[in-house]
Design an enzyme around this catalytic site. Structure first.
Site, mmCIF file in Angstrom:
data_model
loop_
_atom_site.group_PDB
_atom_site.id
_atom_site.type_symbol
_atom_site.label_atom_id
_atom_site.label_comp_id
_atom_site.label_asym_id
_atom_site.label_seq_id
_atom_site.Cartn_x
_atom_site.Cartn_y
_atom_site.Cartn_z
ATOM 1 N N SER A 46 20.490 -36.989 44.112
ATOM 2 C CA SER A 46 20.529 -38.419 44.048
ATOM 3 C C SER A 46 20.196 -39.128 45.360
ATOM 4 O O SER A 46 19.933 -40.342 45.345
ATOM 5 C CB SER A 46 21.919 -38.879 43.598
ATOM 6 O OG SER A 46 22.903 -38.465 44.527
ATOM 7 N N SER B 100 22.555 -33.080 45.353
ATOM 8 C CA SER B 100 21.969 -34.369 45.762
ATOM 9 C C SER B 100 21.476 -34.449 47.191
ATOM 10 O O SER B 100 20.782 -35.411 47.553
ATOM 11 C CB SER B 100 22.975 -35.494 45.517
ATOM 12 O OG SER B 100 23.139 -35.706 44.140
ATOM 13 N N LYS C 257 22.170 -43.374 52.527
ATOM 14 C CA LYS C 257 22.240 -43.566 51.070
ATOM 15 C C LYS C 257 23.223 -44.706 50.802
ATOM 16 O O LYS C 257 24.320 -44.736 51.407
ATOM 17 C CB LYS C 257 22.749 -42.250 50.477
ATOM 18 C CG LYS C 257 22.872 -42.146 48.995
ATOM 19 C CD LYS C 257 23.375 -40.720 48.658
ATOM 20 C CE LYS C 257 23.390 -40.427 47.193
ATOM 21 N NZ LYS C 257 23.834 -39.026 46.921
#
Lengths: 466, 67
Positions: free
Chosen positions: A155, A179, A80
């Site tokens: 996320s 997330s 990420k």
């Protein structure tokens, strides 16, 4: 030829060590799959193909010389895009990032590098990791690899999509309110959100430090175990990182699961859509066949926990964003701007009350919820997999309610700091979804052993459009 | 000091976050959200021991791992 996409990181590492496949071949294949996945899902923020190839050649050279003493030598992974890497600027999923490259690697990236893994791409995330669906109003929304009209969850959206697609076996992410769990559930893969403090957050973008947790998404539970063992442990750069010993999570995958007590809080589960309730029952049934004993358990009042976590998160996030909100508010996407503003209206007293009450609620949960329960099972999404358009509320008046519904079953667990394992439901040809198993503090090894046993019944899948 | 019984106090009053450029409807929604959460904070504050501390959380996690 072996289907490299289907291999776990552990198996791929062994294949590279045994010279059945070179790191360069594995990396080229991963780059190709990442590009295809990106076309379908918008999963990539930056693909570093040339650097990846150079790293792969170096790994192959080391193996040729007999130097493959670390567990993931030459294995292509990705992360990420919110982790510092020396000399690079992580986008944080935003447009208004400062232009200063990082001075050093984040601890998580450094530990993966030390394990021999290559980081070949920085992956999509919600703007500032502040969104649970995969919508990103400044860099474009992420799309689900099973059905591109559906959300990926966020996320850690790109990580979920890339892992599910088979582009990479493991990806690094974070979880402040769901997330890691939401993308894993939405994309039909697994994730481990460790106990708060189990993994250092040094060099990871802060959203709400009181809640932020670094973890991984993978298709194979054995890879979660391997990665957690690499990431966990004390770190002078993050004083919250505990000094408790790190178990050998891979060895502990063989722990017996028969006789473990699986708690179901029917009142909490009953707040989900009936279809999701049936998913929880289905997974509980499979775990029952594996020898877990079903019990009833009762979490503290769920709505209270949900309010307390918001009292922690909103001011934390607003504090992190206050400078940008004062000076560059128009450069935010509408959703993150609306959410980042809320914390300014919460008093310091209320914020501190929520923080001061946290120990009491953890103790209450351990004494009551986990009194006769080893592991609790909960939904992740409250609803069947939503569409991107259905949750496209931008920064409008429905934003808190809509996002609150998405994180209804995830963010209260961040308040308690407990570890959770995401397991995908058996799809039977339908859309993916997932459940979470919640453990006692630092009981990740128990969760992973249960997950490993579960995957003997429900093997990992590779996502392709249905 | 903001009182949880007075959600229009320092945290939710008309001058709260006046430095932020927000349209009235979004400002009203944020204040309403904060006021709703404040009622929970008020209820929990009444249950909390006087000595409750932010660090109790870490201690409870560590203790939970050992028990």
């Amino acid at each position: 030829m072996t289907d490299l996409a289907a291999l776990s990181a552990l198996s791929l590492a062994k294949a590279i060590r045994d010279k059945k496949v070179s790191s360069l071949e594995a990396t080229e294949a991963a780059i190709e799959r990442l590009r295809a996945c990106h076309e379908l899902t918008n999963c990539i923020i930056s693909l570093e193909a040339d650097e990846a190839r150079a790293g792969a050649r170096a790994a192959d050279a080391a193996i040729a010389k007999g130097n493959a003493g670390v567990p993931l030598t030459g294995v292509p992974l990705a992360h990420k895009d919110m982790f510092d890497r020396k000399g690079k600027i992580a986008s944080w999923g935003a447009k208004l990032r400062s232009g200063k490259p990082a001075n050093e690697d984040s601890t998580a990236i450094a530990r993966f590098k030390a394990s021999g893994a290559l980081q070949i791409a920085a992956l999509h995330l919600a703007e500032f990791a502040y969104g649970p669906t995969g919508h990103n109003y400044v860099l474009g929304h992420a799309r689900n690899p099973w059905d591109p009209t559906r959300i990926t969850g966020g996320s850690s959206a790109g990580t979920g999509a890339a892992v599910a697609y088979g582009a990479i076996p493991v990806g690094l992410g974070s979880d402040t309110g769901g997330s890691l769990r939401l993308p894993a559930a939405c994309c039909g893969v697994t994730s481990i959100k460790p106990t708060w403090g189990r993994v250092s957050r040094a060099g990871a973008m802060p959203l709400s430090p009181a809640l932020d947790t670094v973890g991984v998404i993978a298709r194979h539970v054995e890879d979660l175990a391997l990665a957690l063992g690499i990431l966990a442990g004390p770190d002078p750069r993050d004083t919250a990182a505990t000094t408790l010993p790190v178990p050998d999570y891979v060895a502990r995958l063989a722990d017996p699961v028969k006789g473990l007590k699986l708690g179901v809080d029917e009142a909490v589960v009953g707040e989900a859509d009936p279809q999701v309730q049936r998913m929880v029952e289905q997974v509980a049934g499979i775990l029952g066949k594996l020898g877990l004993h079903r019990t009833s358990c009762r979490f503290p009042d769920w709505q209270t926990l949900d309010h307390l976590v918001q009292l922690v998160q909103f001011p934390d996030a607003s504090a992190a964003h206050t400078a940008f909100l004062r000076t560059r508010a128009n450069e935010y996407g509408p959703q993150v701007r609306a959410r980042a503003e809320v914390g300014h209206f919460i008093s310091a007293v209320d914020h501190l009350t929520a923080l001061r009450a946290r120990g009491m609620f953890v103790e209450r949960t351990l004494q009551e919820t986990f009194k006769d329960t080893d592991i609790a099972i909960l939904p992740i999404l409250a609803d069947p997999l939503p569409t991107i358009s259905g949750l496209d509320v931008s920064g409008g008046p429905q934003v808190q309610a809509a996002m609150g519904r998405v994180v209804k079953f995830t963010r209260p667990i961040n308040y308690l700091g407990l570890p959770t394992l995401t397991l995908p439901i058996p799809r039977a040809g339908g859309l993916p979804n997932g459940i979470q198993l919640v453990g006692r503090p630092y009981a990740e090894a128990t969760l992973l052993a249960v997950g490993k046993a579960y995957q003997r019944e429900v093997p990992p899948e590779i996502a392709r459009p249905l | 000091m903001a009182s949880s019984n007075d959600p229009q106090g320092a945290s939710g009053g008309d001058d709260a976050a006046s430095h932020l450029d927000m349209p009235p409807e979004r400002r009203a929604a944020a204040k309403a959200q904060a006021a709703m959460l404040s009622r929970t904070a008020d209820r929990i504050a009444r249950e909390l021991p006087f000595g409750a501390d932010v660090d109790d959380f870490r201690r409870a996690l560590i203790q939970g791992a050992k028990s």
